[in-house]
Design a protein around this motif. Sequence first.
Motif, PDB file in Angstrom:
ATOM      1  N   GLU A   9       0.080   1.440  10.383  1.00  0.00           N
ATOM      2  CA  GLU A   9       1.352   0.856  10.787  1.00  0.00           C
ATOM      3  C   GLU A   9       1.208  -0.631  10.537  1.00  0.00           C
ATOM      4  O   GLU A   9       0.425  -1.316  11.205  1.00  0.00           O
ATOM      5  CB  GLU A   9       1.622   1.153  12.265  1.00  0.00           C
ATOM      6  CG  GLU A   9       3.065   0.963  12.652  1.00  0.00           C
ATOM      7  CD  GLU A   9       3.348   1.651  13.975  1.00  0.00           C
ATOM      8  OE1 GLU A   9       3.958   2.733  13.965  1.00  0.00           O
ATOM      9  OE2 GLU A   9       2.928   1.099  15.012  1.00  0.00           O
ATOM     10  N   SER A  10       1.927  -1.106   9.544  1.00  0.00           N
ATOM     11  CA  SER A  10       1.737  -2.463   9.046  1.00  0.00           C
ATOM     12  C   SER A  10       2.274  -3.504  10.009  1.00  0.00           C
ATOM     13  O   SER A  10       3.376  -3.370  10.531  1.00  0.00           O
ATOM     14  CB  SER A  10       2.436  -2.603   7.689  1.00  0.00           C
ATOM     15  OG  SER A  10       2.372  -3.935   7.251  1.00  0.00           O
ATOM     16  N   ALA A  11       1.481  -4.540  10.219  1.00  0.00           N
ATOM     17  CA  ALA A  11       1.897  -5.648  11.075  1.00  0.00           C
ATOM     18  C   ALA A  11       2.664  -6.688  10.276  1.00  0.00           C
ATOM     19  O   ALA A  11       3.366  -7.521  10.832  1.00  0.00           O
ATOM     20  CB  ALA A  11       0.669  -6.283  11.726  1.00  0.00           C
ATOM     21  N   ASP A  12       2.542  -6.653   8.949  1.00  0.00           N
ATOM     22  CA  ASP A  12       3.125  -7.704   8.115  1.00  0.00           C
ATOM     23  C   ASP A  12       3.555  -7.126   6.772  1.00  0.00           C
ATOM     24  O   ASP A  12       2.758  -7.003   5.850  1.00  0.00           O
ATOM     25  CB  ASP A  12       2.092  -8.817   7.921  1.00  0.00           C
ATOM     26  CG  ASP A  12       2.627  -9.986   7.113  1.00  0.00           C
ATOM     27  OD1 ASP A  12       3.813  -9.949   6.714  1.00  0.00           O
ATOM     28  OD2 ASP A  12       1.869 -10.940   6.877  1.00  0.00           O
ATOM     29  N   ALA A  13       4.827  -6.791   6.654  1.00  0.00           N
ATOM     30  CA  ALA A  13       5.346  -6.179   5.426  1.00  0.00           C
ATOM     31  C   ALA A  13       5.210  -7.115   4.228  1.00  0.00           C
ATOM     32  O   ALA A  13       5.164  -6.662   3.081  1.00  0.00           O
ATOM     33  CB  ALA A  13       6.803  -5.776   5.616  1.00  0.00           C
ATOM     34  N   GLU A  14       5.116  -8.407   4.472  1.00  0.00           N
ATOM     35  CA  GLU A  14       4.981  -9.376   3.380  1.00  0.00           C
ATOM     36  C   GLU A  14       3.703  -9.121   2.568  1.00  0.00           C
ATOM     37  O   GLU A  14       3.643  -9.452   1.389  1.00  0.00           O
ATOM     38  CB  GLU A  14       4.948 -10.810   3.930  1.00  0.00           C
ATOM     39  CG  GLU A  14       6.234 -11.229   4.606  1.00  0.00           C
ATOM     40  CD  GLU A  14       7.372 -11.402   3.609  1.00  0.00           C
ATOM     41  OE1 GLU A  14       7.168 -12.088   2.600  1.00  0.00           O
ATOM     42  OE2 GLU A  14       8.439 -10.821   3.842  1.00  0.00           O
ATOM     43  N   GLN A  15       2.688  -8.559   3.214  1.00  0.00           N
ATOM     44  CA  GLN A  15       1.414  -8.323   2.518  1.00  0.00           C
ATOM     45  C   GLN A  15       1.596  -7.369   1.339  1.00  0.00           C
ATOM     46  O   GLN A  15       0.871  -7.456   0.355  1.00  0.00           O
ATOM     47  CB  GLN A  15       0.375  -7.763   3.485  1.00  0.00           C
ATOM     48  CG  GLN A  15      -0.074  -8.787   4.496  1.00  0.00           C
ATOM     49  CD  GLN A  15      -1.007  -8.199   5.540  1.00  0.00           C
ATOM     50  OE1 GLN A  15      -0.901  -7.035   5.901  1.00  0.00           O
ATOM     51  NE2 GLN A  15      -1.917  -9.019   6.023  1.00  0.00           N
TER      52      GLN A  15
END
Length: 131
Positions: free
Chosen positions: A106-112
Amino acid sequence: MSEIPGDLKFLKSHEWARVEGNGRVTVGISDHAQGLLGDLVYVELPNVGDGVEAGNAVAVVESVKAASDVYSPVSGKVVEVNAALADKPETINEDAYGEGWLFVVESADAEQLAELLSPDDYAELIEGEDD
């Protein structure tokens, strides 16, 4: 050369990431990577609930030739692992982009995700390795 699915993003270290929605990202190793490793005999997966950082090793795949770390493409929390691989690690050899997935973050930072390689860029990378 194997087909590279167009809906995936890649790390230079040969992991793939499939964005599933709801901030979830499924992770595995590329068909190219499993081919280089050969027959996989063991997989060490993270635990559900583990926090992971993008670019850090979170799992290990072991073949008759070598052991290789698997890096997370995104930071976040592991919400699912492919427990079936414990009994059948060769599933990765047989279906690297399908049943051979490793874990879901579950991604904390979609920008990655924007920093990962596109399928075309990844294809260029592995073609360059063959030279």
